[in-house]
Motif scaffolding. Structure first.
Motif, PDB file in Angstrom:
ATOM      1  N   SER B 209      27.217  18.422   4.200  1.00 23.49           N
ATOM      2  CA  SER B 209      26.795  17.319   3.334  1.00 23.49           C
ATOM      3  C   SER B 209      25.683  16.526   4.022  1.00 23.49           C
ATOM      4  O   SER B 209      25.717  16.329   5.231  1.00 23.49           O
ATOM      5  N   PRO B 210      24.694  16.079   3.256  1.00 26.04           N
ATOM      6  CA  PRO B 210      23.573  15.365   3.850  1.00 26.04           C
ATOM      7  C   PRO B 210      23.983  14.005   4.422  1.00 26.04           C
ATOM      8  O   PRO B 210      24.842  13.332   3.860  1.00 26.04           O
ATOM      9  N   ALA B 211      23.374  13.646   5.550  1.00 25.12           N
ATOM     10  CA  ALA B 211      23.670  12.357   6.176  1.00 25.12           C
ATOM     11  C   ALA B 211      22.916  11.224   5.497  1.00 25.12           C
ATOM     12  O   ALA B 211      23.301  10.064   5.597  1.00 25.12           O
ATOM     13  N   THR B 212      21.815  11.573   4.831  1.00 23.98           N
ATOM     14  CA  THR B 212      21.011  10.539   4.166  1.00 23.98           C
ATOM     15  C   THR B 212      20.629  11.036   2.781  1.00 23.98           C
ATOM     16  O   THR B 212      20.625  12.242   2.527  1.00 23.98           O
ATOM     17  N   SER B 213      20.307  10.099   1.902  1.00 22.38           N
ATOM     18  CA  SER B 213      19.772  10.501   0.606  1.00 22.38           C
ATOM     19  C   SER B 213      18.733   9.477   0.161  1.00 22.38           C
ATOM     20  O   SER B 213      18.794   8.309   0.542  1.00 22.38           O
ATOM     21  N   ILE B 214      17.770   9.952  -0.628  1.00 16.74           N
ATOM     22  CA  ILE B 214      16.686   9.065  -1.045  1.00 16.74           C
ATOM     23  C   ILE B 214      17.037   8.445  -2.397  1.00 16.74           C
ATOM     24  O   ILE B 214      17.288   9.154  -3.367  1.00 16.74           O
ATOM     25  N   ALA B 215      17.081   7.104  -2.431  1.00 16.72           N
ATOM     26  CA  ALA B 215      17.429   6.411  -3.674  1.00 16.72           C
ATOM     27  C   ALA B 215      16.212   6.324  -4.591  1.00 16.72           C
ATOM     28  O   ALA B 215      16.320   6.509  -5.797  1.00 16.72           O
ATOM     29  N   SER B 216      15.047   6.032  -4.019  1.00 16.37           N
ATOM     30  CA  SER B 216      13.844   5.894  -4.846  1.00 16.37           C
ATOM     31  C   SER B 216      12.593   5.938  -3.986  1.00 16.37           C
ATOM     32  O   SER B 216      12.659   5.765  -2.765  1.00 16.37           O
ATOM     33  N   PHE B 217      11.461   6.165  -4.658  1.00 20.09           N
ATOM     34  CA  PHE B 217      10.157   6.141  -3.994  1.00 20.09           C
ATOM     35  C   PHE B 217       9.342   4.963  -4.504  1.00 20.09           C
ATOM     36  O   PHE B 217       9.561   4.478  -5.616  1.00 20.09           O
ATOM     37  N   GLU B 218       8.388   4.522  -3.692  1.00 15.46           N
ATOM     38  CA  GLU B 218       7.434   3.494  -4.128  1.00 15.46           C
ATOM     39  C   GLU B 218       6.074   3.897  -3.622  1.00 15.46           C
ATOM     40  O   GLU B 218       5.953   4.390  -2.509  1.00 15.46           O
ATOM     41  N   LYS B 219       5.053   3.621  -4.416  1.00  9.98           N
ATOM     42  CA  LYS B 219       3.695   3.882  -3.930  1.00  9.98           C
ATOM     43  C   LYS B 219       3.207   2.674  -3.139  1.00  9.98           C
ATOM     44  O   LYS B 219       3.737   1.576  -3.268  1.00  9.98           O
ATOM     45  N   GLN B 220       2.167   2.882  -2.340  1.00  8.01           N
ATOM     46  CA  GLN B 220       1.522   1.768  -1.658  1.00  8.01           C
ATOM     47  C   GLN B 220       1.006   0.794  -2.711  1.00  8.01           C
ATOM     48  O   GLN B 220       0.469   1.214  -3.729  1.00  8.01           O
ATOM     49  N   ALA B 221       1.162  -0.490  -2.467  1.00  5.71           N
ATOM     50  CA  ALA B 221       0.649  -1.492  -3.404  1.00  5.71           C
ATOM     51  C   ALA B 221      -0.877  -1.398  -3.472  1.00  5.71           C
ATOM     52  O   ALA B 221      -1.521  -1.080  -2.476  1.00  5.71           O
ATOM     53  N   ALA B 222      -1.447  -1.654  -4.630  1.00  6.04           N
ATOM     54  CA  ALA B 222      -2.907  -1.606  -4.779  1.00  6.04           C
ATOM     55  C   ALA B 222      -3.551  -2.668  -3.895  1.00  6.04           C
ATOM     56  O   ALA B 222      -3.006  -3.753  -3.729  1.00  6.04           O
ATOM     57  N   LYS B 223      -4.659  -2.325  -3.326  1.00  3.62           N
ATOM     58  CA  LYS B 223      -5.334  -3.257  -2.414  1.00  3.62           C
ATOM     59  C   LYS B 223      -6.252  -4.202  -3.165  1.00  3.62           C
ATOM     60  O   LYS B 223      -6.875  -3.819  -4.145  1.00  3.62           O
ATOM     61  N   SER B 224      -6.357  -5.419  -2.654  1.00  3.56           N
ATOM     62  CA  SER B 224      -7.356  -6.322  -3.236  1.00  3.56           C
ATOM     63  C   SER B 224      -8.736  -5.856  -2.752  1.00  3.56           C
ATOM     64  O   SER B 224      -8.858  -5.168  -1.751  1.00  3.56           O
ATOM     65  N   ALA B 225      -9.783  -6.271  -3.483  1.00  4.30           N
ATOM     66  CA  ALA B 225     -11.122  -5.750  -3.205  1.00  4.30           C
ATOM     67  C   ALA B 225     -11.622  -6.144  -1.819  1.00  4.30           C
ATOM     68  O   ALA B 225     -11.254  -7.183  -1.282  1.00  4.30           O
ATOM     69  N   CYS B 226     -12.457  -5.297  -1.283  1.00  3.41           N
ATOM     70  CA  CYS B 226     -13.055  -5.517   0.031  1.00  3.41           C
ATOM     71  C   CYS B 226     -14.104  -6.634  -0.067  1.00  3.41           C
ATOM     72  O   CYS B 226     -14.902  -6.672  -1.003  1.00  3.41           O
ATOM     73  N   LYS B 227     -14.074  -7.561   0.885  1.00  2.00           N
ATOM     74  CA  LYS B 227     -15.110  -8.606   0.915  1.00  2.00           C
ATOM     75  C   LYS B 227     -16.301  -8.083   1.684  1.00  2.00           C
ATOM     76  O   LYS B 227     -16.201  -7.803   2.875  1.00  2.00           O
TER      77      LYS B 227
END
Ligand SMILES: Cc1cc2nc3c(=O)[nH]c(=O)nc-3n(C[C@H](O)[C@H](O)[C@H](O)COP(=O)(O)OP(=O)(O)OC[C@H]3O[C@@H](n4cnc5c(N)ncnc54)[C@H](O)[C@@H]3O)c2cc1C
Ligand SMILES: Nc1ncnc2c1ncn2[C@@H]1O[C@H](COP(=O)(O)O)[C@@H](O)[C@H]1O
Lengths: 320, 246
Positions: B209-227
């Motif tokens: 049996s697996p010791a860990t399991s993945i509940a969900s994924f998230e993407k990197q948050a969108a970046k604010s524009a470069c100054k």
């Protein structure tokens, strides 16, 4: 019950990450309603950990442990975890801790997660957020085992002061045999390493050749930064492999990353996007790096960098 | 020498990462899969031992049938035979336990793996495998020489390298330096033809049996524009006053 933190030392001194994992471990212990115990090996001043909340420090003093050995060290962590009845064991992401983690987990029959970036979002079941897909995404992982081993990503939690009046206990674990012998260590002396640096200055193929790295090194020196490079630069032999950063090179999680003459290919960005602030200097306003950076200068590195060096020297002199 | 090379089957480094089913699964639609880049270094080093010192090279993957083209590619590069353990790889410890069975049954004395898989980034399977088998293990390996029963290994450490020695059996988790980038092999036509006839055996998993399991994924948050700034004075001022990093 307890949370056990392993605080890595180098020649008796704590690494900065040791304070970060102690800060984190203290908070996890609070979440679980238990105490934090910190294990150190040959620390010359274990009381330094009190500042970050270490209520109890187990210090192992043994000359034969001056040389790192994965099996022996992992077994010591196991003995400490058993003695302290620890449910959670926390390690940092320095090279020795990453080497130890899998062995500690197997020997404690524990689930193991690396690259963890935040406090557990739930304590039952214990769930942590970690970086995955080479920094392109995160996942929330549940640990299903009784004992859990967590390795915290560098600079993801920070040093949080939380002074306690702790106590030191001398700990004399038994040492197992190992077939692996350390013959020697070759240290690149005097330079800030990418792993430890708060600031990283990195050059790409836009710098044209190895003869132009003088200004990169000078800029790095003024900022107390480590120098780094893109993959083609190390493939071409302009810079050593150890400086190559990115998805297939070293990960960078510094406070400031300055990319000079680097286009910002997806594989490069994957390895550096954990840095808090990114600056790009590039002649091409369309270079993809501008989309990933916080600040940018569209300009020729050979003009911008010498000016930056000059002005930073003035700035440092005025702010010293 | 009997060498086993552990091959992880991962999305190509240029892949855009997306998730489906309420962010619970990786979306493999349109994604190209490759041999994990770190495992390519391990495989190339194994080929060198085979050619220069005499060795048989087996490649192994723990995964479902979709990973077979990746194993065929490793055969085309020159491995002698392949093993697929027929189960979904979801947890590092579970994968390591499957691999431990393969090592025990095959009597391998050198296991070459990669430092980490670029999809899961566990950095754990080789070290766990070594702990399960009680074999010597070197992480972040940047050099490996074998002389009879004795291995000399270099590993990267923070700010330098360490040279170690051990007798076989040995497991290493490799990266660039184990071989040079320019020496990495790509399959040629002859290799691809030959790979079709090489044995690829499928073994069933041991139940664990697996010791860990993945509940969900998230993407990197969108970046604010470069100054964008025009001069270095402004840059220094922003880094000092706004970003507070210098
Ligand atoms: C499997 C795989 C893994 C990879 N892993 C990595 C990795 O880990 N790390 C990595 O870095 N790459 C990696 N790459 C390579 C990546 O795809 C890019 O090729 C690489 O990052 C480009 O390096 P660069 O930006 O230095 O060079 P280039 O793409 O050639 O960019 C040079 C940049 O310099 C600019 N420039 C030119 N002259 C000047 C000047 N005078 N002043 C200022 N700017 C100037 C140009 O406008 C350009 O944007 C990988 C590729 C593959 C296939
Ligand atoms: N499913 C798998 N099958 C075979 N080898 C694997 C598998 N997953 C990981 N490995 C090996 O273990 C290394 C580290 O993977 P990881 O622990 O997932 O970062 C990889 O570079 C592979 O060599």
């Amino acid at each position: 019950m307890s949370v056990l933190v392993f605080a890595e030392t180098s020649e008796g001194k704590f690494k900065k990450s040791a304070f970060e994992v102690t800060s984190y471990g203290k908070k996890v212990a609070e979440q679980l309603g238990t105490n934090v115990v910190v294990l150190a090996i040959n620390s010359s001043d274990p009381t330094l950990l009190y500042t970050y909340g270490a209520e109890k420090v187990l210090n192992v003093l043994n000359d034969s442990l001056k040389t790192f050995n994965v099996k022996i060290f992992a077994n010591i962590i196991k003995q400490a975890a058993e003695k302290e009845n620890s449910q959670v064991v926390i390690l940092d992401s320095a090279s020795n801790s990453l080497y130890l983690g899998p062995n500690v987990a197997v020997n404690l029959n524990a689930g193991y997660v690396t690259n963890v970036v935040a406090l557990p979002s739930s304590t039952s079941p214990l769930t942590v957020k970690r970086k995955t897909f080479s920094n392109k995404a995160f996942n929330n992982t549940i640990l299903n085992t009784d004992i859990k081993v967590i390795s915290l990503a560098k600079n993801s939690y920070g040093l949080i002061e939380n002074e306690v009046s702790g106590s030191i206990e001398e700990f004399s674990p038994s040492l197992v045999e190992s077939n692996l012998t350390s013959e020697r260590i070759e240290q690149t002396t005097g330079k800030v390493t990418i792993a430890d640096a708060d600031i990283v200055v990195s050059g790409g193929r836009g710098l044209k050749g190895p003869e132009n790295w003088g200004m990169i090194e000078e800029l790095a020196e003024i900022l107390g930064a480590a120098s780094a490079c893109s993959k083609p630069v190390s493939d071409l032999g302009w810079r050593p492999h150890s400086e190559h950063v990115g998805q297939t090179g070293k990960p960078v999680a510094s406070n400031l990353y300055i990319a000079i003459g680097i286009s910002g290919a997806i594989q490069h960005l994957a390895g550096v996007n954990s840095s808090k602030v990114k600056v790009v200097i590039n002649t091409d306003p369309e270079a993809p790096f501008f989309k990933a950076a916080d600040y940018g200068i569209v300009g020729d590195a050979f003009e911008v960098v010498p000016k930056l060096i000059e002005k930073l020297k003035e700035f440092k002199a005025n702010n010293a | 020498m009997k060498i086993l090379v552990c091959i992880s089957h991962v999305p190509d480094t240029t892949s855009k990462i997306n998730f489906t089913e309420n962010d619970s699964k990786f979306d493999s639609n349109g994604v190209q899969f490759v041999i994990n880049p770190y495992d390519e270094f391990a495989l190339t080093r194994a080929m060198w031992f085979k050619e220069k010192q005499g060795a048989t090279v087996t490649v192994v993957n723990v995964g479902n049938v979709s990973t077979e083209p990746t194993l065929r590619k490793a055969l085309a590069i020159g491995a002698d035979n392949a093993i697929r353990v027929n189960t979904e790889a979801t947890d590092g410890l579970a994968v390591a336990k499957e691999l431990a069975e393969v090592v025990k049954n095959g009597g391998y004395n050198l296991v070459l793996a990669g430092k980490e898989s670029i999809d899961y980034n566990g950095g754990m399977v080789p070290g766990m495998l070594a702990a399960l088998l009680d074999f010597s293990f070197v992480n972040a390996c940047i050099g490996l020489e074998i002389d009879g029963d004795k291995a000399t290994i270099s590993r990267e450490i923070d700010g330098g390298k360490e040279i170690l020695t051990s007798n076989l059996p040995l497991i290493i988790a490799g990266q660039k330096g184990l071989v040079e980038e320019k020496d990495l092999r790509i399959p040629n036509m002859r290799g691809i033809m030959m790979a079709r006839k090489k044995p690829l055996s499928i073994v069933e998993p041991v139940n664990n049996s697996p010791a860990t399991s993945i509940a969900s994924f998230e993407k990197q948050a969108a970046k604010s524009a470069c100054k964008l700034v025009d001069n270095v004075d402004e840059l220094i001022s922003l880094l000092h006053n706004e970003a507070k990093v210098i």
